[in-house]
Design an enzyme around this catalytic site. Structure first.
Site, PDB file in Angstrom:
ATOM      1  N   ARG A 110       0.882  -1.181   0.000  1.00 29.04           N
ATOM      2  CA  ARG A 110       0.000   0.000   0.000  1.00 29.04           C
ATOM      3  C   ARG A 110       0.910   1.218   0.000  1.00 29.04           C
ATOM      4  O   ARG A 110       1.691   1.415   0.937  1.00 29.04           O
ATOM      5  CB  ARG A 110      -0.923   0.002   1.227  1.00 29.04           C
ATOM      6  CG  ARG A 110      -1.639   1.333   1.392  1.00 29.04           C
ATOM      7  CD  ARG A 110      -2.792   1.301   2.364  1.00 29.04           C
ATOM      8  NE  ARG A 110      -3.933   0.627   1.784  1.00 29.04           N
ATOM      9  CZ  ARG A 110      -5.175   0.698   2.257  1.00 29.04           C
ATOM     10  NH1 ARG A 110      -5.432   1.428   3.325  1.00 29.04           N
ATOM     11  NH2 ARG A 110      -6.158   0.040   1.676  1.00 29.04           N
ATOM     12  N   HIS A 137      -7.083   0.740  -6.783  1.00 27.66           N
ATOM     13  CA  HIS A 137      -7.364  -0.129  -5.631  1.00 27.66           C
ATOM     14  C   HIS A 137      -8.064  -1.394  -6.174  1.00 27.66           C
ATOM     15  O   HIS A 137      -9.250  -1.609  -5.946  1.00 27.66           O
ATOM     16  CB  HIS A 137      -8.261   0.625  -4.639  1.00 27.66           C
ATOM     17  CG  HIS A 137      -8.289   0.054  -3.254  1.00 27.66           C
ATOM     18  ND1 HIS A 137      -7.568  -1.068  -2.885  1.00 27.66           N
ATOM     19  CD2 HIS A 137      -8.977   0.439  -2.137  1.00 27.66           C
ATOM     20  CE1 HIS A 137      -7.798  -1.327  -1.606  1.00 27.66           C
ATOM     21  NE2 HIS A 137      -8.650  -0.429  -1.131  1.00 27.66           N
ATOM     22  N   GLN A 140     -10.140  -3.962  -4.003  1.00 29.22           N
ATOM     23  CA  GLN A 140     -11.410  -3.408  -3.538  1.00 29.22           C
ATOM     24  C   GLN A 140     -12.495  -3.573  -4.606  1.00 29.22           C
ATOM     25  O   GLN A 140     -13.604  -4.024  -4.325  1.00 29.22           O
ATOM     26  CB  GLN A 140     -11.230  -1.911  -3.218  1.00 29.22           C
ATOM     27  CG  GLN A 140     -12.500  -1.244  -2.726  1.00 29.22           C
ATOM     28  CD  GLN A 140     -12.900  -1.742  -1.354  1.00 29.22           C
ATOM     29  OE1 GLN A 140     -12.109  -1.698  -0.428  1.00 29.22           O
ATOM     30  NE2 GLN A 140     -14.132  -2.242  -1.215  1.00 29.22           N
ATOM     31  N   ASP A 234     -17.040   7.342  -2.330  1.00 28.46           N
ATOM     32  CA  ASP A 234     -15.832   7.178  -1.513  1.00 28.46           C
ATOM     33  C   ASP A 234     -15.557   8.518  -0.837  1.00 28.46           C
ATOM     34  O   ASP A 234     -16.187   9.542  -1.163  1.00 28.46           O
ATOM     35  CB  ASP A 234     -14.669   6.745  -2.429  1.00 28.46           C
ATOM     36  CG  ASP A 234     -13.377   6.423  -1.677  1.00 28.46           C
ATOM     37  OD1 ASP A 234     -13.424   6.235  -0.446  1.00 28.46           O
ATOM     38  OD2 ASP A 234     -12.316   6.379  -2.332  1.00 28.46           O
ATOM     39  N   CYS A 274     -16.349   1.672  -0.116  1.00 28.58           N
ATOM     40  CA  CYS A 274     -15.187   0.832   0.240  1.00 28.58           C
ATOM     41  C   CYS A 274     -14.847   0.943   1.718  1.00 28.58           C
ATOM     42  O   CYS A 274     -14.198   0.060   2.263  1.00 28.58           O
ATOM     43  CB  CYS A 274     -13.988   1.203  -0.626  1.00 28.58           C
ATOM     44  SG  CYS A 274     -13.408   2.891  -0.381  1.00 28.58           S
ATOM     45  N   ARG A 302     -13.797  -8.729   1.177  1.00 27.95           N
ATOM     46  CA  ARG A 302     -12.363  -8.487   0.921  1.00 27.95           C
ATOM     47  C   ARG A 302     -11.584  -9.742   1.276  1.00 27.95           C
ATOM     48  O   ARG A 302     -10.649 -10.135   0.567  1.00 27.95           O
ATOM     49  CB  ARG A 302     -11.851  -7.304   1.774  1.00 27.95           C
ATOM     50  CG  ARG A 302     -12.383  -5.933   1.398  1.00 27.95           C
ATOM     51  CD  ARG A 302     -11.861  -5.420   0.074  1.00 27.95           C
ATOM     52  NE  ARG A 302     -10.401  -5.306   0.033  1.00 27.95           N
ATOM     53  CZ  ARG A 302      -9.704  -4.274   0.509  1.00 27.95           C
ATOM     54  NH1 ARG A 302     -10.319  -3.250   1.068  1.00 27.95           N
ATOM     55  NH2 ARG A 302      -8.366  -4.235   0.410  1.00 27.95           N
TER      56      ARG A 302
HETATM   57  N1  NVA Z   1      -9.769   6.773  -1.807  1.00 37.25           N
HETATM   58  C1  NVA Z   1      -9.485   6.333  -0.461  1.00 37.25           C
HETATM   59  C2  NVA Z   1      -9.762   4.868  -0.312  1.00 37.25           C
HETATM   60  C3  NVA Z   1      -9.543   4.315   1.070  1.00 37.25           C
HETATM   61  C4  NVA Z   1      -9.745   2.844   1.150  1.00 37.25           C
HETATM   62  C5  NVA Z   1      -8.040   6.653  -0.125  1.00 37.25           C
HETATM   63  O1  NVA Z   1      -7.168   6.458  -0.987  1.00 37.25           O
HETATM   64  O2  NVA Z   1      -7.768   7.112   0.983  1.00 37.25           O
HETATM   65  N1   CP Z   2     -11.322  -0.136   1.922  1.00 37.77           N
HETATM   66  C1   CP Z   2     -10.076  -0.219   2.405  1.00 37.77           C
HETATM   67  O1   CP Z   2      -9.106  -0.472   1.679  1.00 37.77           O
HETATM   68  O2   CP Z   2      -9.999  -0.036   3.743  1.00 37.77           O
HETATM   69  P1   CP Z   2      -8.655   0.148   4.621  1.00 37.77           P
HETATM   70  O3   CP Z   2      -8.082   1.479   4.250  1.00 37.77           O
HETATM   71  O4   CP Z   2      -9.140   0.083   6.030  1.00 37.77           O
HETATM   72  O5   CP Z   2      -7.711  -0.971   4.274  1.00 37.77           O
END
Ligand code: NVA
Ligand code: CP
Length: 315
Positions: A110, A137, A140, A234, A274, A302
């Protein structure tokens, strides 16, 4: 090449790394693994295998579902905060990739810049999985579509309404529309559109695959949700954009998914997010906790979908 096998290693960095047939295969395996888990059966295709999970951003779902998934498949996952790795002190991604590949069977990352993932994948000799980057992502959106199909059957030909930011999650929806042939209609404020390169790539794939999928960009949420089978959104402010929060709250003020907006979609439309959700911003509690919301199934899935991904890439 994987050091232990003669077949080239595969990575999952974006949905374009998977063919439509491979996505459908993953969904079928996810369903089998989910049923087996609920029946209390032990399935251990990853016995003795390990997954390094490198996190440069916070996480609840991704971390816990990957770690639990590896354990349930008979393997082991290592949580590695980049801050506590030499990566956080400037060790090159390319060097970290080569070293981790000598210990583990797969690497989940990540990160911020998607380029970091490309570098990790280029130098790793084991599969690399995108656990979220600034651009995509994929785990997801595979899960979201699996969840839709559990509730409503095939997504091909259906209408999905995206309300809000043209962000990493939106980009993965765009690529999914190409691969799985659904109509994605996005309501996005001026200045927050998805990257032109992602739209262009998706449209090329639609033409190449003769997919019935389509992507439409609109401004008004009420236009986007008309007749939709699924409404999704989101956070307005993604991880790494915290300094823009005030500006974004203003820009997205008319992009909240509330009950009034949901009533414009089909009566049987589902709502997905998500998570984490910001109640009262991109979605009201009434919708999030309401009868059309499947967000908890989505979060659970997930685990099952990623187990199918891990089995496919690491077994
Ligand atoms: N768009 C959000 C998704 C979190 C799972 C982010 O990147 O923070
Ligand atoms: N939806 C998602 O990826 O959640 P987290 O940021 O908690 O991993």
């Amino acid at each position: 090449m994987n050091s232990l096998s003669s077949t080239p290693k595969r990575d999952l960095l974006s949905l374009l790394d998977l063919s439509t047939a491979e996505i459908l295969h993953l969904f079928a395996r996810a369903s089998i693994l989910k049923t087996a888990l609920k029946a209390g059966e032990t399935v251990h295709p990853l016995k003795g295998r390990t997954l390094a999970m490198v996190f440069e951003k916070p996480s609840t779902r991704t971390r816990v579902s990957f770690e639990t998934g590896m354990y349930q498949l008979g393997g082991h996952a290592l949580f590695l905060s980049s801050k506590e790795m030499q990566l956080g002190r400037g060790e090159e991604i390319s060097d970290s990739a080569r070293v981790l590949s000598r210990y583990v069977n797969g690497i989940m990352v990540r990160t911020f810049a998607h380029e970091n993932l490309l570098t990790m994948a280029r130098y790793a000799t084991v599969p690399v999985i995108n656990g979220l980057s600034d651009d995509f992502h994929p785990c997801q959106i595979l899960t979201d579509i699996f969840t839709f199909q559990e509730h409503r059957g095939p997504i091909a030909g259906r209408k999905v309404a995206w309300i809000g930011d043209g962000n990493n999650v939106a980009h993965s929806w765009i690529l999914a529309a190409a691969r799985l042939g659904f109509h994605l209609v996005m309501a996005i404020p001026n200045g927050y559109e998805p990257k032109a390169s992602v739209l262009e790539k998706a449209n090329q794939e639609i033409a190449k695959q003769a997919s019935q999928g389509s992507i439409t960009l609109l401004r008004q949420p009420s236009d986007a949700v008309a007749d939709a089978d699924l409404v999704t959104t989101d956070a307005w402010t993604s991880m790494g954009q915290e300094q823009e929060q005030k500006k974004r709250q203003k820009a997205f003020a008319d992009y909240c998914v509330d009950s009034k907006l949901m009533r414009k979609a089909k009566a049987e439309a589902l709502f997905m997010h998500c998570l984490p959700a910001h109640r009262g911003e991109e979605v009201t509690s009434e919708v999030l906790d309401g009868p059309q919301s499947v967000v908890w199934d989505e979060a659970e899935n997930r685990l099952h979908v990623q187990k199918a991904i891990l089995e496919w890439l690491l077994a």
